[in-house]
Design a protein around this motif. Structure first.
Motif, PDB file in Angstrom:
ATOM      1  N   GLN A  28       0.834  -1.189   0.000  1.00  0.00           N
ATOM      2  CA  GLN A  28       0.000   0.000   0.000  1.00  0.00           C
ATOM      3  C   GLN A  28       0.876   1.249   0.000  1.00  0.00           C
ATOM      4  O   GLN A  28       1.973   1.234   0.553  1.00  0.00           O
ATOM      5  CB  GLN A  28      -0.908   0.031   1.232  1.00  0.00           C
ATOM      6  N   HIS A  29       0.361   2.322  -0.567  1.00  0.00           N
ATOM      7  CA  HIS A  29       1.075   3.596  -0.481  1.00  0.00           C
ATOM      8  C   HIS A  29       0.095   4.747  -0.655  1.00  0.00           C
ATOM      9  O   HIS A  29      -0.992   4.594  -1.222  1.00  0.00           O
ATOM     10  CB  HIS A  29       2.195   3.689  -1.528  1.00  0.00           C
ATOM     11  N   GLY A  30       0.510   5.889  -0.103  1.00  0.00           N
ATOM     12  CA  GLY A  30      -0.321   7.080  -0.174  1.00  0.00           C
ATOM     13  C   GLY A  30      -0.884   7.458   1.177  1.00  0.00           C
ATOM     14  O   GLY A  30      -0.418   7.008   2.229  1.00  0.00           O
ATOM     15  N   ALA A  31      -1.909   8.307   1.164  1.00  0.00           N
ATOM     16  CA  ALA A  31      -2.535   8.799   2.396  1.00  0.00           C
ATOM     17  C   ALA A  31      -3.523   7.759   2.903  1.00  0.00           C
ATOM     18  O   ALA A  31      -4.755   7.921   2.822  1.00  0.00           O
ATOM     19  CB  ALA A  31      -3.221  10.129   2.135  1.00  0.00           C
ATOM     20  N   LEU A  32      -2.995   6.672   3.439  1.00  0.00           N
ATOM     21  CA  LEU A  32      -3.813   5.547   3.890  1.00  0.00           C
ATOM     22  C   LEU A  32      -4.651   5.931   5.111  1.00  0.00           C
ATOM     23  O   LEU A  32      -4.192   6.698   5.963  1.00  0.00           O
ATOM     24  CB  LEU A  32      -2.919   4.359   4.235  1.00  0.00           C
ATOM     25  N   GLY A  86      -0.867  14.423   4.285  1.00  0.00           N
ATOM     26  CA  GLY A  86      -0.187  14.763   3.039  1.00  0.00           C
ATOM     27  C   GLY A  86       0.048  13.531   2.186  1.00  0.00           C
ATOM     28  O   GLY A  86      -0.877  12.796   1.841  1.00  0.00           O
ATOM     29  N   ALA A  87       1.321  13.265   1.865  1.00  0.00           N
ATOM     30  CA  ALA A  87       1.654  12.165   0.954  1.00  0.00           C
ATOM     31  C   ALA A  87       1.485  10.796   1.587  1.00  0.00           C
ATOM     32  O   ALA A  87       1.422   9.780   0.892  1.00  0.00           O
ATOM     33  CB  ALA A  87       3.086  12.325   0.448  1.00  0.00           C
ATOM     34  N   GLY A  88       1.421  10.730   2.931  1.00  0.00           N
ATOM     35  CA  GLY A  88       1.269   9.439   3.591  1.00  0.00           C
ATOM     36  C   GLY A  88       2.572   8.659   3.641  1.00  0.00           C
ATOM     37  O   GLY A  88       3.646   9.225   3.821  1.00  0.00           O
ATOM     38  N   TRP A  89       2.471   7.341   3.453  1.00  0.00           N
ATOM     39  CA  TRP A  89       3.678   6.517   3.468  1.00  0.00           C
ATOM     40  C   TRP A  89       3.519   5.322   2.549  1.00  0.00           C
ATOM     41  O   TRP A  89       2.427   5.033   2.053  1.00  0.00           O
ATOM     42  CB  TRP A  89       4.061   6.109   4.873  1.00  0.00           C
ATOM     43  N   ASP A  90       4.645   4.616   2.306  1.00  0.00           N
ATOM     44  CA  ASP A  90       4.652   3.352   1.563  1.00  0.00           C
ATOM     45  C   ASP A  90       4.812   2.223   2.575  1.00  0.00           C
ATOM     46  O   ASP A  90       5.731   2.259   3.405  1.00  0.00           O
ATOM     47  CB  ASP A  90       5.813   3.292   0.578  1.00  0.00           C
TER      48      ASP A  90
END
Length: 296
Positions: A28-32, A86-90
């Motif tokens: 998963q990646h992004g603003a989860l 914001g960008a979230g995480w991977d």
């Protein structure tokens, strides 16, 4: 905006006897969205390779999570975590369970008391997760066995990547391995490092997951096996080479730990045969390269 891919598995009773089984995998990646609060009945390793976020402990304290990092989610322990704004995480996650979890925990590979673990990098862990993801193709008859093997690999990769005790960077373990064949007691080894025996025990258990005595014994018996298998040295000479002046004591210790006497071990696995490819035991620090035979 976020992207997610995941698969879940239901291994059978026979697969559970492998010791570790994979129950699920995800990338998963992004603003989860945040996860939890929730409690699971199995283990999950969440590998954060980019970005930042937070983890809330059961007592309500919030800890920052900054990549590269590992989140340990353990059975019966409430957890609540999420990617930053914001960008979230991977992230990559692997769900697993099995009887081998206890041994990995005792050895320090799994740390229930440390839900957030800094890592030096996530390359090895991501490679193991990728193997699980590739094995997850539908109709794969080797699914459960391939993913089980990859969970073992993942735990080793995560242990190797731990920022606090990176493998190969521990001077105490390196020095003990170098001096393992000297006829020294644990107390004498500790004194050579300016440590008390208790301090040495703590350092070795943190780095290798066992006591100094067991760490040294494993190295000594491993070398003894190599000498018994590949040379015709008498048992007494083998004992002296691995640090035991009393061959009778060495034989009793070898028999108790290996399950067979040194002479029986040699009869069973000996390779010192005429015409063999080598007439000496290779240096453990410089193993031969496995590859194609050089052309004549």
């Amino acid at each position: 905006m976020y992207h997610t891919w995941m698969r879940y598995f239901t291994p059978g009773p026979v697969h559970h006897r492998l010791g570790l089984v994979c129950l699920g995998v995800g990338l998963q990646h992004g603003a989860l969205p945040p996860v939890g609060p929730r409690t699971l009945d199995h283990h999950v390793a969440v590998v954060v390779s980019a970005g930042a976020g937070w983890y809330r402990t059961p007592d309500g304290r919030t800890r920052p999570v900054i990549a590269p990092a590992l989140l340990w989610l353990t059975p019966g322990t409430p957890h609540h975590y999420g990617a930053g704004h914001g960008a979230g995480w991977d992230e990559a996650f692997v769900d697993f369970t099995g009887t081998a979890v206890g041994a990995y925990t005792e050895l320090g590979y799994i740390e229930p008391e440390r839900p957030v673990v800094p890592l030096t990098d996530t390359t090895g862990a991501r490679a193991a997760v990728t193997r699980i993801a590739r094995a997850a193709r539908r109709g794969n008859p080797l699914l459960e066995v391939e993913t089980s093997a990859a969970v073992h690999e993942l735990l080793v990769a995560l242990r190797r990547a731990r920022a606090d005790t990176a493998t190969g960077a521990d001077p105490v373990l390196a020095a003990l391995a170098r001096d393992a064949f000297l006829p020294l007691s644990v107390t004498q080894h500790a004194a050579r490092h300016g440590m008390t025996p208790a301090e040495l025990r703590t350092a070795v258990r943190r780095g290798a997951g066992c006591s100094p005595k067991d760490y040294l014994l494993g190295i000594r018996l491993g070398r003894a096996k190599e000498l018994l298998a590949a040379t015709e040295l008498p048992v007494a000479a083998v004992a002296r080479r691995v640090g035991y002046d009393d061959p009778a004591y060495f034989s009793r210790l070898f028999t108790r730990r290996v399950g067979t006497a040194p002479v029986r071990f040699r009869e069973r696995v000996g390779r010192a045969l005429p015409g063999g490819w080598s007439d000496r035991v290779p240096d453990p620090e410089h193993p031969p390269v496995i590859g194609s035979r050089p052309s004549a």
